[in-house]
Design an enzyme around this catalytic site. Sequence first.
Site, PDB file in Angstrom:
ATOM      1  N   GLY A   1      13.546  48.576 -15.879  1.00 17.16           N
ATOM      2  CA  GLY A   1      12.628  47.995 -14.890  1.00 17.16           C
ATOM      3  C   GLY A   1      11.229  47.822 -15.468  1.00 17.16           C
TER       4      GLY A   1
ATOM      5  N   GLY B   1       8.789  45.444 -13.873  1.00 17.51           N
ATOM      6  CA  GLY B   1       8.562  45.645 -12.436  1.00 17.51           C
ATOM      7  C   GLY B   1       7.188  46.217 -12.146  1.00 17.51           C
ATOM      8  CD  GLN B   2       4.401  48.061  -6.886  1.00 13.92           C
ATOM      9  OE1 GLN B   2       5.345  48.757  -6.507  1.00 13.92           O
ATOM     10  NE2 GLN B   2       3.341  47.844  -6.145  1.00 13.92           N
TER      11      GLN B   2
ATOM     12  CG  ASP C   1      23.010  44.237 -14.947  1.00 14.95           C
ATOM     13  OD1 ASP C   1      22.260  45.055 -14.355  1.00 14.95           O
ATOM     14  OD2 ASP C   1      24.038  43.755 -14.455  1.00 14.95           O
TER      15      ASP C   1
ATOM     16  CE1 TYR D   1      13.213  51.687  -2.639  1.00 11.45           C
ATOM     17  CE2 TYR D   1      11.826  52.380  -0.820  1.00 11.45           C
ATOM     18  CZ  TYR D   1      12.026  52.205  -2.171  1.00 11.45           C
ATOM     19  OH  TYR D   1      11.023  52.543  -3.054  1.00 11.45           O
TER      20      TYR D   1
ATOM     21  CE  LYS E   1      13.900  54.520  -4.548  1.00 10.37           C
ATOM     22  NZ  LYS E   1      13.956  54.477  -6.017  1.00 10.37           N
TER      23      LYS E   1
HETATM   24  C1  AKB Z   1       8.195  49.939  -0.359  1.00  8.17           C
HETATM   25  O1  AKB Z   1       7.326  49.566   0.432  1.00  8.17           O
HETATM   26  O2  AKB Z   1       9.393  49.652  -0.245  1.00  8.17           O
HETATM   27  C2  AKB Z   1       7.770  50.809  -1.529  1.00  8.17           C
HETATM   28  C3  AKB Z   1       7.888  52.259  -1.220  1.00  8.17           C
HETATM   29  C4  AKB Z   1       6.960  52.922  -0.312  1.00  8.17           C
HETATM   30  O3  AKB Z   1       8.744  52.901  -1.754  1.00  8.17           O
HETATM   31  N1  AKB Z   1       6.442  50.491  -1.917  1.00  8.17           N
END
Ligand code: AKB
Length: 318
Positions: free
Chosen positions: A8, A11-12, A53, A143, A147
């Site tokens: 990544g 990425g950010q 990938d 998400y 996590k």
């Molecule tokens: C999001 O907004 O999805 C992320 C996070 C807080 O994990 N920046």
Amino acid sequence: MPKILVTGATGQIGSELTLALREKYGGDNVVALGHKKEPTKELKDSGPFEKGDATDKNFLESLIDQYQIDTIYHLVGILSAAGEENPDNAWLVNVNSLKHVLDLAKEKGLKQVFWPSSIAAFGLGSPRDNTPQATIMDPNTIYGITKISGELLCNYYYNKYRLDVRSLRYPGLISYVTPPGGGTTDYAIDIFYQALEHKTYTSFLREDTMLPMMYMPDAIKGTIDLMETPNSKIRTRLSYNFTALSFTPKEIADEIKKHIPDFVCQFVPDRRQNIADTWPRTIDDTPARRDWGWQHEYDLAKMTEDMLKHLRAKLKIK
Ligand code: AKB
């Protein structure tokens, strides 16, 4: 010197962390792995860059062998709002690829793995103010579910195989380097671009939606500090609460107005409001401050000033 692989890397977090790691450990010791997004010239020129990938275990294994990698920062991930659009892909990228990395680290005797968790791992059952590190965790986005699953996997590999895996629960990260991409806290980046370019912004979160946040230079420093801390001082293998400040869309708009007086901000919540409403407002990161000396530098005023200075230069706006 560690031999590091950063997944990544375009990425950010990766775009900036890779350069900071190269600065510290030498360009040749930090391999950047990107996929669809083109790397910046700086990222490409400052050390090895590979394209591929990160969910492909065989490909990851070939990189580990080729570069004799002993440390992985596994940053590749799908963020909260993007995850809701394609939950299967969020699971594949966020969980399956982590399992591959942990398995490879175990099989090949790697020294360290870093993996990013998030404030999204909390949910409606968690206290929303001063949220403790150990509490009820019942996320209701895919998400957040990836996590908390990832945290449990990391903890399992530490307990069962003594793999030195470390993690942080990142709050919303604010940076002038990488444009926003699929997160719920992204409004806090976009607002700066729109304020400078158009003097107006429509926030997709309500004006009073307080969320934990951090300026990227603090996040980069904290991540490297955590990885450099002696193993004996690390007291959780789930993930550390990690924060700097909390603010609402109205508060950041008011701060920007101090620099751009004719800036106008409106608030029109969309589906992302439902995600933000399940996340903590403020986080208690005492364990990180106690165990490995975490300290942030940027508050809202200092961050806003620095963001505007750098974005003005980047966008060539006076
Ligand atoms: C999001 O907004 O999805 C992320 C996070 C807080 O994990 N920046």
